[in-house]
Scaffold this motif. Sequence first.
Motif, mmCIF file in Angstrom:
data_model
loop_
_atom_site.group_PDB
_atom_site.id
_atom_site.type_symbol
_atom_site.label_atom_id
_atom_site.label_comp_id
_atom_site.label_asym_id
_atom_site.label_seq_id
_atom_site.Cartn_x
_atom_site.Cartn_y
_atom_site.Cartn_z
ATOM 1 N N GLU A 17 5.785 44.028 11.301
ATOM 2 C CA GLU A 17 4.824 42.952 11.548
ATOM 3 C C GLU A 17 3.545 43.432 12.234
ATOM 4 N N LEU A 18 3.493 44.700 12.636
ATOM 5 C CA LEU A 18 2.315 45.218 13.334
ATOM 6 C C LEU A 18 1.105 45.403 12.427
ATOM 7 N N ILE A 19 1.354 45.628 11.154
ATOM 8 C CA ILE A 19 0.246 45.888 10.224
ATOM 9 C C ILE A 19 0.401 44.982 9.003
ATOM 10 N N PRO A 20 -0.675 44.809 8.233
ATOM 11 C CA PRO A 20 -0.568 43.975 7.033
ATOM 12 C C PRO A 20 0.489 44.512 6.067
ATOM 13 N N ALA A 21 1.114 43.615 5.342
ATOM 14 C CA ALA A 21 2.185 43.992 4.410
ATOM 15 C C ALA A 21 1.711 45.028 3.399
ATOM 16 N N TRP A 22 0.492 44.871 2.880
ATOM 17 C CA TRP A 22 -0.004 45.826 1.879
ATOM 18 C C TRP A 22 -0.103 47.225 2.480
ATOM 19 N N ALA A 23 -0.500 47.329 3.757
ATOM 20 C CA ALA A 23 -0.640 48.640 4.407
ATOM 21 C C ALA A 23 0.731 49.270 4.633
ATOM 22 N N PHE A 24 1.675 48.467 5.083
ATOM 23 C CA PHE A 24 3.036 48.966 5.273
ATOM 24 C C PHE A 24 3.606 49.462 3.952
ATOM 25 N N ASP A 25 3.429 48.657 2.903
ATOM 26 C CA ASP A 25 3.954 49.025 1.586
ATOM 27 C C ASP A 25 3.311 50.306 1.065
ATOM 28 N N TRP A 83 4.750 60.186 10.255
ATOM 29 C CA TRP A 83 3.417 60.256 10.848
ATOM 30 C C TRP A 83 2.525 61.169 10.007
ATOM 31 N N HIS A 84 3.051 62.297 9.561
ATOM 32 C CA HIS A 84 2.277 63.210 8.721
ATOM 33 C C HIS A 84 1.787 62.504 7.459
ATOM 34 N N GLU A 85 2.657 61.715 6.843
ATOM 35 C CA GLU A 85 2.256 60.981 5.638
ATOM 36 C C GLU A 85 1.175 59.959 5.974
ATOM 37 N N ALA A 86 1.332 59.251 7.072
ATOM 38 C CA ALA A 86 0.351 58.235 7.460
ATOM 39 C C ALA A 86 -1.013 58.857 7.747
ATOM 40 N N LEU A 87 -1.028 60.026 8.349
ATOM 41 C CA LEU A 87 -2.296 60.707 8.652
ATOM 42 C C LEU A 87 -3.116 60.975 7.388
ATOM 43 N N GLN A 88 -2.434 61.149 6.275
ATOM 44 C CA GLN A 88 -3.131 61.434 5.023
ATOM 45 C C GLN A 88 -3.709 60.179 4.381
ATOM 46 N N ARG A 89 -3.269 59.021 4.808
ATOM 47 C CA ARG A 89 -3.745 57.744 4.267
ATOM 48 C C ARG A 89 -4.727 57.172 5.294
ATOM 49 N N THR A 90 -5.923 57.773 5.377
ATOM 50 C CA THR A 90 -6.873 57.461 6.450
ATOM 51 C C THR A 90 -7.318 56.008 6.467
ATOM 52 N N GLU A 91 -7.393 55.363 5.305
ATOM 53 C CA GLU A 91 -7.840 53.969 5.293
ATOM 54 C C GLU A 91 -6.820 53.040 5.950
ATOM 55 N N VAL A 92 -5.601 53.520 6.141
ATOM 56 C CA VAL A 92 -4.580 52.763 6.862
ATOM 57 C C VAL A 92 -4.436 53.321 8.279
ATOM 58 N N TYR A 93 -4.433 54.647 8.419
ATOM 59 C CA TYR A 93 -4.171 55.264 9.717
ATOM 60 C C TYR A 93 -5.278 54.970 10.740
#
Length: 178
Positions: A17-25, A83-93
């Motif tokens: 619930e911390l981030i929008p569903a589309w970003a989590f997905d 975390w490594h994967e999230a770092l690569q998705r800068t528009e979400v991270y």
Amino acid sequence: MTVTADRAAQAAKNPRELIPAWAFDLLASDFRKKHHTSHRYTERVIGQMLVFLKAAGQIRRDARKDPAAYVRIVPTRPVDEAWHEALQRTEVYLPISLAFADSVIHHRPVMDDDIRSGAALARTIPYLHRTGLYVDPEFWDAETGSSCCPPECNDMGGKAVTGSWGGLAPDGPFTIRV
């Protein structure tokens, strides 16, 4: 009054619930493609990565008010992989970092005696619980001494000296304020 672990888990907020569903997905899809994990495992590890970032962000906010409030917390290996994967998705991270810490939450790979001994993880877990989010024991309880970093990696506990950018960017830690 006694609270069972099941009731306590239900009372904690879902990190999804911390981030929008589309970003989590999107983060879950990236992780699943690279690590070939089940949907359930992927959602859980992404959730725990968000719990870790929320705790790290709160520590950064507190430390800006009082530098003595800074404490180094560490992810476990599976959380660090997310975390490594999230770092690569800068528009979400980047929005996650700004929402949780009012600045970028940097990743500094390190393996040191603090991590190997389990002291860093023991120090981390109470900060995770302070977020009020569900802390999944599978991702934290048996992970003492783990790191994404190979044993020869060491940057002085995240305090490595950085060089000058020669006027191209500010020297020292770079913080983006919005």
